[in-house]
Design a protein around this motif. Structure first.
Motif, short mmCIF file in Angstrom:
data_model
loop_
_atom_site.label_atom_id
_atom_site.label_comp_id
_atom_site.label_asym_id
_atom_site.label_seq_id
_atom_site.Cartn_x
_atom_site.Cartn_y
_atom_site.Cartn_z
N VAL A 151 41.81 42.88 39.57
CA VAL A 151 40.43 42.56 39.91
C VAL A 151 40.19 41.06 39.75
N LEU A 152 39.76 40.42 40.83
CA LEU A 152 39.44 39.00 40.78
C LEU A 152 37.98 38.83 40.39
N VAL A 153 37.74 38.08 39.31
CA VAL A 153 36.38 37.81 38.86
C VAL A 153 36.17 36.31 38.82
N PHE A 154 34.92 35.88 39.01
CA PHE A 154 34.62 34.47 39.15
C PHE A 154 33.67 33.96 38.07
N THR A 155 33.41 34.75 37.02
CA THR A 155 32.53 34.29 35.96
C THR A 155 33.13 34.61 34.61
N GLU A 156 32.82 33.76 33.61
CA GLU A 156 33.27 34.00 32.25
C GLU A 156 32.62 35.25 31.68
N PHE A 161 33.05 40.64 29.30
CA PHE A 161 32.70 42.06 29.34
C PHE A 161 33.96 42.92 29.35
N ASN A 162 34.93 42.54 30.16
CA ASN A 162 36.15 43.33 30.25
C ASN A 162 37.00 43.22 29.00
N ARG A 163 36.97 42.07 28.34
CA ARG A 163 37.69 41.93 27.08
C ARG A 163 37.08 42.86 26.03
N ALA A 164 35.75 42.92 26.00
CA ALA A 164 35.08 43.80 25.06
C ALA A 164 35.38 45.26 25.36
N LEU A 165 35.45 45.62 26.65
CA LEU A 165 35.79 46.99 27.03
C LEU A 165 37.18 47.37 26.54
N ARG A 166 38.10 46.42 26.59
CA ARG A 166 39.46 46.71 26.13
C ARG A 166 39.50 46.95 24.62
N GLU A 167 38.55 46.35 23.89
CA GLU A 167 38.47 46.62 22.46
C GLU A 167 38.13 48.10 22.22
N LEU A 168 37.32 48.65 23.12
CA LEU A 168 36.93 50.05 22.98
C LEU A 168 37.96 50.99 23.58
N ASN A 169 38.63 50.56 24.64
CA ASN A 169 39.61 51.40 25.33
C ASN A 169 40.82 50.55 25.69
N VAL A 176 42.33 42.01 34.97
CA VAL A 176 41.19 41.21 35.37
C VAL A 176 41.65 39.76 35.43
N ILE A 177 41.59 39.18 36.61
CA ILE A 177 42.09 37.84 36.83
C ILE A 177 40.91 36.93 37.08
N GLN A 178 40.63 36.05 36.11
CA GLN A 178 39.51 35.13 36.25
C GLN A 178 39.97 33.93 37.08
N VAL A 179 39.28 33.65 38.17
CA VAL A 179 39.69 32.58 39.07
C VAL A 179 38.49 31.71 39.40
N THR A 180 38.77 30.47 39.77
CA THR A 180 37.73 29.58 40.28
C THR A 180 37.95 29.29 41.75
N ASN A 181 39.18 29.54 42.21
CA ASN A 181 39.48 29.25 43.61
C ASN A 181 40.68 30.10 44.03
N ILE A 182 40.71 30.52 45.28
CA ILE A 182 41.83 31.27 45.82
C ILE A 182 42.80 30.26 46.45
N ASP A 183 43.85 29.90 45.70
CA ASP A 183 44.82 28.94 46.21
C ASP A 183 46.13 29.65 46.52
N MET A 184 47.11 28.88 46.98
CA MET A 184 48.37 29.49 47.39
C MET A 184 49.13 30.09 46.22
N GLY A 185 49.03 29.47 45.03
CA GLY A 185 49.70 30.03 43.86
C GLY A 185 49.19 31.41 43.54
N LEU A 186 47.88 31.58 43.57
CA LEU A 186 47.28 32.89 43.32
C LEU A 186 47.68 33.86 44.42
N ALA A 187 47.65 33.41 45.67
CA ALA A 187 47.98 34.28 46.80
C ALA A 187 49.41 34.79 46.69
N ILE A 188 50.33 33.92 46.31
CA ILE A 188 51.74 34.32 46.17
C ILE A 188 51.89 35.37 45.08
#
Length: 319
Positions: A151-156, A161-169, A176-188
């Motif tokens: 899952v690509l997410v664009f906000t801290e 939220f997902n880190r906290a969910l992992r504490e519970l489960n 969950v992949i936090q990104v600021t831009n879709i570049d070639m490295g991410l695409a590969i």
């Protein structure tokens, strides 16, 4: 004009974790008692979000005509209900991840089921939106099936939220992949995962965080709005099946309608006609989004001026 990404997220990891733990052990009754004054506070103090909510509801009403989900022009009461539904959606995310929602609570309304994805050897890209609750869909997919969701997410805030969910489960099978831009490295990296049979989840109803000019203008609810070209370019790079994914609370509030629809086996974007090809698939996406907004009017959660026009470099041609 103010870009959506500049709106400060309200919340942090520790606060989210405390709320989630209280919810896990206190249940719905306690959390709704806590949630009501919090939502009302944000409604009173969140001027920008409140205006954006009202603008969306009124545009939906005007666009829908006789098919409007509202009997008359929406007022602040409708907007408050919109905020409340957002609060309930946050609780539903937690319900899903701690196992209180499973596939028995979900009705398949699209042309594809998650089990169909499970039976295919290749992965794919699932393009969703801020309509409904993608968290519920991906939690159910992760708990019931083996295919991993990236899952690509664009906000801290989403990352916290997902880190906290992992504490519970800790058994959450989602990257969950936090990104600021879709570049070639991410695409590969994502191409490798898709080739291994995994899925990529991304939303299509926001503009780029780092370069909002990389967008294309298309009518949404009767007025021009900007949509990022990134999800569609990424889909073409991944050379994989493309699906639309929407998961919304049903009319009686007791379950969810899952709209998972196969769109194309592979999205081709020839350089000379890239703009036209993006417009074509974006038109399909927006048509479905508009239809679902009419059916589930309080479940589109973009609380900023979605129809603002960027002042610099808006892409009129995506070439």
């Amino acid at each position: 004009m103010k870009h959506w990404a500049t709106t400060k997220e309200r919340g942090n990891y520790l606060g989210i974790l405390i709320v989630l733990r209280a919810y896990k052990y206190g249940g719905h009754i306690l959390m709704r008692l806590v949630l009501a004054p919090v939502i009302f506070y944000f409604f009173l103090t969140g001027t920008t979000a409140r205006k954006a909510s009202m603008a969306y509801l009124r545009k939906l009403h005007g666009y829908s005509g006789k098919a409007s989900p509202f009997q008359k022009l929406p007022t602040w009461r409708n907007s408050l209900k919109h905020f409340w539904q957002f609060g309930l959606a946050s609780l539903a995310k937690t319900d899903a991840w701690i196992g209180r929602i499973n596939k028995r609570h979900v009705k398949n309304c699209g042309n594809t089921h998650f089990r169909d994805l499970e039976q295919r050897p290749e992965g794919g890209i699932l393009i969703g939106s801020h309509l409904g609750n993608l968290e519920v869909a991906r939690a159910i997919a992760s708990s019931s099936y083996c295919k991993r969701m990236n899952v690509l997410v664009f906000t801290e805030h989403a990352q916290a939220f997902n880190r906290a969910l992992r504490e519970l489960n800790p058994n959450v099978a989602v990257d969950v992949i936090q990104v600021t831009n879709i570049d070639m490295g991410l695409a590969i990296m994502l191409r490798e995962r898709v080739d291994q049979g995994e899925f990529v989840v991304i939303v299509g109803d926001r503009t780029s965080v780092t370069d909002p000019s990389q967008s294309i203008t298309h009518d949404f609810l009767g007025e021009p709005a900007q949509f990022a070209i990134g999800p569609w370019v990424l889909a073409s790079i991944l050379e994989c099946p493309v699906y639309f994914l929407f998961c919304v609370r049903n009319a009686n509030g007791q379950g969810y309608d899952l709209h998972l629809d196969f769109v194309t086996e592979q999205l081709h974007l020839p350089r000379r006609s890239r703009h036209q090809h993006i417009e074509a698939i974006l038109a399909q996406y927006i048509a479905q989004l508009e239809n679902l907004c009419q059916r589930y009017p309080y479940q589109w959660f973009n609380f900023f001026d979605f129809w603002q026009q960027q002042t610099e470099g808006t892409v009129g041609n995506a070439d």
